[in-house]
Design an enzyme around this catalytic site. Sequence first.
Site, mmCIF file in Angstrom:
data_model
loop_
_atom_site.group_PDB
_atom_site.id
_atom_site.type_symbol
_atom_site.label_atom_id
_atom_site.label_comp_id
_atom_site.label_asym_id
_atom_site.label_seq_id
_atom_site.Cartn_x
_atom_site.Cartn_y
_atom_site.Cartn_z
ATOM 1 N N ARG A 1 0.841 -1.186 0.000
ATOM 2 C CA ARG A 1 0.000 0.000 0.000
ATOM 3 C C ARG A 1 0.878 1.239 0.000
ATOM 4 O O ARG A 1 1.903 1.298 0.693
ATOM 5 C CB ARG A 1 -0.922 0.025 1.233
ATOM 6 N N GLU B 1 -3.887 7.387 -5.518
ATOM 7 C CA GLU B 1 -4.196 6.475 -6.621
ATOM 8 C C GLU B 1 -5.638 6.693 -7.062
ATOM 9 O O GLU B 1 -6.526 6.852 -6.222
ATOM 10 C CB GLU B 1 -4.000 5.026 -6.185
ATOM 11 N N HIS C 1 -0.159 -0.069 -9.804
ATOM 12 C CA HIS C 1 -0.887 -0.930 -8.869
ATOM 13 C C HIS C 1 -1.535 -2.128 -9.585
ATOM 14 O O HIS C 1 -2.753 -2.308 -9.587
ATOM 15 C CB HIS C 1 -1.949 -0.151 -8.104
#
Length: 319
Positions: free
Chosen positions: A239, A268, A286
């Site tokens: 994360r 994000e 990601h």
Amino acid sequence: MTKKRLWITRRLSDATLDRAKRDYDVVINYDDTPGTAADLIAASADFDAIIPCHSELFSPEVVAQFSDRLQIVANHSVGVDHCDLPALEGRKIVVTNTPDVLSDATAELAMLLMLGAARHAVAGDRIVRTGSWDSWSPAFMVGKQVTGARLGIVGMGRVGRAFAAKARGFDMEIHYFNRSELPPHQAQSAIYHDSVESLLEVADFLSLHCPATPETLDLMNVDRFARLPTGAVIVNTARGALVDEDALMAALDSGQVAAAGLDCFKIEPGGNPALAKYDNIFMLPHIGSATRTTRDAMGFRALDNLDEFFAGKIPKDTL
């Protein structure tokens, strides 16, 4: 029997959607845009279940406005930091996730990032792609060797252990920090550290595999970057909240950190544009679990949890 009504908030794999349409009265967001707070509140009155992704935020303020119809949130993810679990529990809404099935895919990507960061993948690709490769010397693009190096892993859960297994193929010496020491059959001779600080001091390479919690916010900060051996490489596929991005850039500027491989960021989507000037940061958007096999498995695991719940059982992935 009337089918339970299900909202799928994003465009999941075709196999997942086909199974969902077979077994549920399903509404699918084919536009594939994140569900807003208003969307979630409205859905709580119209649906018995939701399969969300990490892009949907179940904050206390949102959950407080839910109707009583919604019974289960079956996440299409392992991480649940987008869900306020106490708030959902207070509304008697069951929450599940999809562990196990994405460990290998995420570990593969961590290995890609580690190797790419260590061996100047960004700069090398740019030089060749732009036609700038016009010389060579023994000093040209010398990187950091992975084989035989010491690897520190923060968080030795399923993904951390899968990454350790792959790193052993490079004869890396595995060190780890975890909330508790693993039993020997899981540790596989990896060396346990009872503090992050102790681990950092030996980590030629550092890979983060822990959840985002209030305790792990900015886990890697100025002080902790300074504890790494000079020229260390850091990888984050967990994360973005785990890394103080300003502190990382300062460590790269000073040479304390030689390179970084990042699949997640504080903001994000989008990431941090300030990171783009660094050729020694290998970045991906990601996509740790983004393989066809894993996306199907994640979707099916979420549906398995729904099936168990509506059959009157406790889903095995209940949090």
